[in-house]
Design a protein around this motif. Structure first.
Motif, PDB file in Angstrom:
ATOM      1  N   ALA A  50       0.815  -1.217   0.000  1.00 14.14           N
ATOM      2  CA  ALA A  50       0.000   0.000   0.000  1.00 14.14           C
ATOM      3  C   ALA A  50       0.849   1.268   0.000  1.00 14.14           C
ATOM      4  O   ALA A  50       0.327   2.367  -0.218  1.00 14.14           O
ATOM      5  CB  ALA A  50      -0.924   0.000   1.216  1.00 14.14           C
ATOM      6  N   ARG A  51       2.125   1.122   0.225  1.00 14.25           N
ATOM      7  CA  ARG A  51       2.988   2.289   0.425  1.00 14.25           C
ATOM      8  C   ARG A  51       2.988   3.234  -0.783  1.00 14.25           C
ATOM      9  O   ARG A  51       2.866   4.454  -0.638  1.00 14.25           O
ATOM     10  CB  ARG A  51       4.402   1.813   0.732  1.00 14.25           C
ATOM     11  N   GLY A  52       3.121   2.674  -1.981  1.00 14.52           N
ATOM     12  CA  GLY A  52       3.191   3.511  -3.177  1.00 14.52           C
ATOM     13  C   GLY A  52       1.903   4.233  -3.497  1.00 14.52           C
ATOM     14  O   GLY A  52       1.922   5.330  -4.074  1.00 14.52           O
ATOM     15  N   ASP A  53       0.767   3.636  -3.136  1.00 12.48           N
ATOM     16  CA  ASP A  53      -0.532   4.223  -3.450  1.00 12.48           C
ATOM     17  C   ASP A  53      -0.994   5.247  -2.425  1.00 12.48           C
ATOM     18  O   ASP A  53      -1.912   6.020  -2.688  1.00 12.48           O
ATOM     19  CB  ASP A  53      -1.596   3.114  -3.541  1.00 12.48           C
ATOM     20  N   GLN A  54      -0.374   5.244  -1.237  1.00  9.07           N
ATOM     21  CA  GLN A  54      -0.832   6.106  -0.144  1.00  9.07           C
ATOM     22  C   GLN A  54       0.332   6.914   0.432  1.00  9.07           C
ATOM     23  O   GLN A  54       0.682   6.776   1.608  1.00  9.07           O
ATOM     24  CB  GLN A  54      -1.474   5.238   0.958  1.00  9.07           C
ATOM     25  N   PRO A  55       0.960   7.772  -0.363  1.00  6.00           N
ATOM     26  CA  PRO A  55       2.150   8.480   0.118  1.00  6.00           C
ATOM     27  C   PRO A  55       1.896   9.362   1.343  1.00  6.00           C
ATOM     28  O   PRO A  55       2.733   9.420   2.252  1.00  6.00           O
ATOM     29  CB  PRO A  55       2.591   9.313  -1.084  1.00  6.00           C
ATOM     30  N   GLU A  56       0.781  10.046   1.393  1.00  7.87           N
ATOM     31  CA  GLU A  56       0.500  10.918   2.531  1.00  7.87           C
ATOM     32  C   GLU A  56       0.228  10.104   3.784  1.00  7.87           C
ATOM     33  O   GLU A  56       0.694  10.451   4.879  1.00  7.87           O
ATOM     34  CB  GLU A  56      -0.693  11.835   2.213  1.00  7.87           C
ATOM     35  N   ALA A  57      -0.530   9.032   3.628  1.00  2.60           N
ATOM     36  CA  ALA A  57      -0.816   8.175   4.777  1.00  2.60           C
ATOM     37  C   ALA A  57       0.468   7.549   5.316  1.00  2.60           C
ATOM     38  O   ALA A  57       0.650   7.440   6.535  1.00  2.60           O
ATOM     39  CB  ALA A  57      -1.815   7.084   4.387  1.00  2.60           C
ATOM     40  N   TYR A  58       1.387   7.170   4.421  1.00  2.00           N
ATOM     41  CA  TYR A  58       2.627   6.535   4.869  1.00  2.00           C
ATOM     42  C   TYR A  58       3.605   7.550   5.452  1.00  2.00           C
ATOM     43  O   TYR A  58       4.403   7.203   6.341  1.00  2.00           O
ATOM     44  CB  TYR A  58       3.247   5.696   3.742  1.00  2.00           C
ATOM     45  N   LYS A  59       3.535   8.776   5.018  1.00  2.00           N
ATOM     46  CA  LYS A  59       4.319   9.812   5.672  1.00  2.00           C
ATOM     47  C   LYS A  59       3.901   9.930   7.137  1.00  2.00           C
ATOM     48  O   LYS A  59       4.738  10.015   8.046  1.00  2.00           O
ATOM     49  CB  LYS A  59       4.115  11.147   4.948  1.00  2.00           C
ATOM     50  N   ALA A  60       2.581   9.896   7.358  1.00  4.26           N
ATOM     51  CA  ALA A  60       2.058   9.946   8.723  1.00  4.26           C
ATOM     52  C   ALA A  60       2.384   8.667   9.488  1.00  4.26           C
ATOM     53  O   ALA A  60       2.694   8.710  10.686  1.00  4.26           O
ATOM     54  CB  ALA A  60       0.545  10.165   8.694  1.00  4.26           C
ATOM     55  N   ALA A  61       2.346   7.523   8.808  1.00  2.00           N
ATOM     56  CA  ALA A  61       2.628   6.244   9.464  1.00  2.00           C
ATOM     57  C   ALA A  61       4.081   6.178   9.932  1.00  2.00           C
ATOM     58  O   ALA A  61       4.372   5.711  11.046  1.00  2.00           O
ATOM     59  CB  ALA A  61       2.335   5.086   8.522  1.00  2.00           C
ATOM     60  N   TYR A  62       5.020   6.649   9.101  1.00  2.00           N
ATOM     61  CA  TYR A  62       6.432   6.670   9.505  1.00  2.00           C
ATOM     62  C   TYR A  62       6.637   7.589  10.704  1.00  2.00           C
ATOM     63  O   TYR A  62       7.394   7.267  11.630  1.00  2.00           O
ATOM     64  CB  TYR A  62       7.311   7.119   8.340  1.00  2.00           C
ATOM     65  N   ALA A  63       5.983   8.735  10.677  1.00  2.00           N
ATOM     66  CA  ALA A  63       6.101   9.663  11.799  1.00  2.00           C
ATOM     67  C   ALA A  63       5.547   9.035  13.073  1.00  2.00           C
ATOM     68  O   ALA A  63       6.126   9.189  14.164  1.00  2.00           O
ATOM     69  CB  ALA A  63       5.360  10.963  11.481  1.00  2.00           C
ATOM     70  N   TYR A  64       4.448   8.331  12.937  1.00  2.00           N
ATOM     71  CA  TYR A  64       3.842   7.668  14.092  1.00  2.00           C
ATOM     72  C   TYR A  64       4.771   6.585  14.638  1.00  2.00           C
ATOM     73  O   TYR A  64       4.998   6.489  15.851  1.00  2.00           O
ATOM     74  CB  TYR A  64       2.509   7.062  13.677  1.00  2.00           C
ATOM     75  N   ALA A  65       5.339   5.767  13.750  1.00  2.00           N
ATOM     76  CA  ALA A  65       6.234   4.692  14.181  1.00  2.00           C
ATOM     77  C   ALA A  65       7.478   5.240  14.871  1.00  2.00           C
ATOM     78  O   ALA A  65       8.061   4.563  15.740  1.00  2.00           O
ATOM     79  CB  ALA A  65       6.636   3.835  12.981  1.00  2.00           C
ATOM     80  N   SER A  66       7.874   6.450  14.534  1.00  2.00           N
ATOM     81  CA  SER A  66       9.060   7.036  15.159  1.00  2.00           C
ATOM     82  C   SER A  66       8.851   7.328  16.639  1.00  2.00           C
ATOM     83  O   SER A  66       9.816   7.589  17.364  1.00  2.00           O
ATOM     84  CB  SER A  66       9.459   8.333  14.440  1.00  2.00           C
ATOM     85  N   THR A  67       7.601   7.277  17.111  1.00  2.00           N
ATOM     86  CA  THR A  67       7.311   7.508  18.530  1.00  2.00           C
ATOM     87  C   THR A  67       7.344   6.220  19.350  1.00  2.00           C
ATOM     88  O   THR A  67       7.210   6.270  20.575  1.00  2.00           O
ATOM     89  CB  THR A  67       5.926   8.159  18.711  1.00  2.00           C
ATOM     90  N   PHE A  68       7.547   5.068  18.711  1.00  2.00           N
ATOM     91  CA  PHE A  68       7.374   3.787  19.400  1.00  2.00           C
ATOM     92  C   PHE A  68       8.410   3.539  20.494  1.00  2.00           C
ATOM     93  O   PHE A  68       8.158   2.775  21.425  1.00  2.00           O
ATOM     94  CB  PHE A  68       7.367   2.633  18.407  1.00  2.00           C
TER      95      PHE A  68
END
Length: 255
Positions: A60-78
């Motif tokens: 899904a990464r290629g089709d949802q660039p904005e969502a994955y930008k947010a997902a990476y930022a979220y994962a950085s808080t783990f």
């Protein structure tokens, strides 16, 4: 041939791609089991199709660039999970929840939620070892809410005590796991009895400040219409960021 493509710990692992990267690796066995279909990955309740999906390899990464930008930022808080467990993280810095939504099915919400759960498993396992801690056996849990509702309906109709015990066991895991995915939360035809169980899960997680990823095809501000009340939807939205997945369904198009 090395084993890094079969292990969610590979990202950041010093042994990934080396001769030490085999199915006999202790870390691999603890995460995936001797068979590759067990360990903490299976204990998390992840369906097999999602046990190796990561933010890096997600279809899904290629089709949802904005969502994955947010997902990476979220994962950085783990990494904050260790401070949060010790109570040393400020309220404004604690790990929040996510609400992944799209009107269409098959846009990658569940895949992304699973990738984030795997990232949590990786950070928890590796971070625990670095801190001299014993990793939890079930630091995260994936609950398919639609499937869970079906199990409840069947157990109720058949007066199946064993089925109800299984249903309640999953409920307890979803209530208490340090991190959870509640997949397909926009359940329809929700009976008052099932709504009560679902509310108990969500309320327990919010009250105990446990980060949760919800997926749904119902916008967060419309979720109350599905549940027939506002209080459950309000609990979902508490300290939760909504991320929209766009486009048409890609289900069945990838090999």
């Amino acid at each position: 041939m090395t084993n890094e493509n079969n292990c969610v710990l590979a990202n950041g692992c010093m042994g990934a791609g080396t001769a030490a990267c085999t199915k006999h690796c202790t870390a691999f066995i603890q995460m995936h089991g001797v068979s590759g279909n067990g360990g903490r990955s299976a204990a998390a309740g992840l369906p097999r199709e999602y046990r190796l999906v990561t933010l890096q390899n997600s279809p899904a990464r290629g089709d949802q660039p904005e969502a994955y930008k947010a997902a990476y930022a979220y994962a950085s808080t783990f990494n904050r999970q260790f401070d949060q467990q010790s109570g040393s993280v400020a309220a404004e810095d604690r790990i929040k929840s996510l609400y992944l939504v799209s009107e269409k099915t098959g846009t990658g919400k569940t895949t992304t939620a699973a990738a984030l759960l795997n990232e949590w498993l990786r950070v928890h396992y590796s971070g625990s070892l670095r801190r001299g801690l014993t990793p939890l056996q079930r630091p995260a849990y994936f609950l398919d809410v639609n499937e869970w509702q079906t199990e409840f309906n069947l157990a109720t109709m058949a007066n199946d005590d064993e089925g109800m015990a299984e249903f309640q066991w999953k409920m307890k895991l979803a209530m208490s796991a340090p991190f959870a995915v509640l997949d397909d939360i926009g359940v329809r035809d929700c009976t008052p009895a099932f709504r009560g169980y679902l509310h108990a899960v969500i309320n327990a997680r919010v009250t105990n400040q446990l980060p949760t990823i919800y997926t749904s095809n119902i916008a967060l501000d419309q979720l109350w219409q599905v549940f027939g009340e506002r209080r459950l939807a309000d609990r979902v939205g508490d300290l939760c960021r909504e991320i929209e997945f766009v486009g048409e369904s890609k289900r069945g198009m990838r090999r």
